[in-house]
Design an enzyme around this catalytic site. Structure first.
Site, short mmCIF file in Angstrom:
data_model
loop_
_atom_site.label_atom_id
_atom_site.label_comp_id
_atom_site.label_asym_id
_atom_site.label_seq_id
_atom_site.Cartn_x
_atom_site.Cartn_y
_atom_site.Cartn_z
N ASP A 157 40.45 40.80 45.42
CA ASP A 157 40.18 39.54 44.73
C ASP A 157 41.31 39.24 43.76
OD1 ASP A 157 37.74 39.47 46.03
OD2 ASP A 157 36.61 40.29 44.33
N ARG A 158 41.50 37.98 43.46
CA ARG A 158 42.59 37.57 42.57
C ARG A 158 42.52 38.28 41.21
NH1 ARG A 158 43.17 33.51 38.63
NH2 ARG A 158 45.35 32.90 38.32
#
Length: 299
Positions: free
Chosen positions: A135-136
């Site tokens: 995930d970012r």
């Protein structure tokens, strides 16, 4: 052109296609080699995949050329490289950087950065093959393959659960057990394109965790995934009443020391068949993650 060769040491004759599959070449890649500019030779002579090899003969495979996307921008931002050879590139992704480009982050995802690196280093193939994603907001290790064959190899290891990833996370509340396994299916939350939830009709998901450190109001856990569902650690921890510290989506963004979910991919281990050895990489905890542990410990 990227080439590989193997000597056949079996006693009974074997079809070339069977021998290629034994080396890890998938059916999809075999089709590409046959029809998209690759080459298959035995002892230097082009052959069909139905050719029967004899003991002592050498198979030579040339991969077809890979054409990079014209739409993928190359980023000049440097990489934190943890491991590299002719086949794999393992990097440490900072938090707040997307793994792959999107309409929101079109020019500076990890894929863009690796594309720029492959161009600068004149890599044999400049197509980016991302194998694992984060995930970012999650920091830590991301694996790239440098060609289609290497990507196939690691995809197989992922499916067979032989590629191991270890995470650390800080969760809210004090976890009592020293070890646990969360076995709960995960699916989309109704009405949301992004958010996931535990639901009976979701896809199977298993998360194993070990206690690393108890703190007054939170707990540091070491986590290993046995499946790879979107937001799996975040969803599973929230489902047992311990959402990740700083997780705005499944908990609350209230911790002053970290402005993201406290989740870090700290190590990966996979088998490199080209070097015939196990590769294990470690990514140090970033400053904001270490700050959470320090300040949560001092409460």
């Amino acid at each position: 052109m990227i080439k590989f060769d193997w000597q056949y040491t079996g006693d009974a004759p074997i079809y070339v296609r069977t021998f290629m599959r034994q080396q890890g070449i998938s059916r999809t890649l075999l089709k590409q080699i046959k029809f998209s500019g690759g080459r298959i030779c035995v002892d230097g002579t082009p052959v069909r995949v139905t050719y029967k090899m004899q003991r002592g003969q050498r198979l030579e495979v040339t991969l077809p050329p890979e054409v990079p996307s014209d739409h993928l921008q190359a980023s000049e931002t440097p990489l934190a490289i943890l491991y590299e050879d002719d086949h794999f590139l393992v990097v440490n992704k900072p938090a707040k950087v997307a793994s792959v480009p999107s309409h929101l982050y079109a020019d500076d995802s990890m894929v863009n950065r690796v594309r720029g690196y492959l161009i600068r280093t004149h890599a044999a193939s400049q197509v980016t093959h991302i194998v694992t994603r984060l995930d970012r907001e999650t920091s830590g290790i991301v694996i790239f393959a440098k060609h289609h064959f290497a990507h196939t190899v690691l995809d197989t290891q992922l499916k067979q659960h032989r590629l191991k990833k270890t995470y650390f996370c800080v969760v809210t509340g004090v976890v009592d057990s020293k070890h646990g396994v969360i076995d709960a299916p995960i699916g989309r939350e109704p009405g949301s394109f992004i958010k996931r939830m535990v639901r009976h009709d979701g896809k199977p998901a298993q998360t194993e965790y070990w206690l690393a450190k108890r703190m007054p109001a939170s707990t540091l856990l070491r986590v290993r995934l046995h499946t790879g569902r979107t937001h799996q650690i975040r969803v599973h921890m929230a489902s047992i009443g311990h959402p990740l510290v700083g997780d705005f989506l499944y908990g609350q963004q209230t911790n002053p020391w970290i402005h993201r979910q406290a989740l870090h991919c700290a190590s990966v281990s996979f088998y490199n068949p080209f070097a015939q050895r196990q590769i294990t990489c470690y990514a140090p905890m970033p400053a904001d993650f270490a700050a959470v542990i320090e300040h949560e410990s001092s409460l």
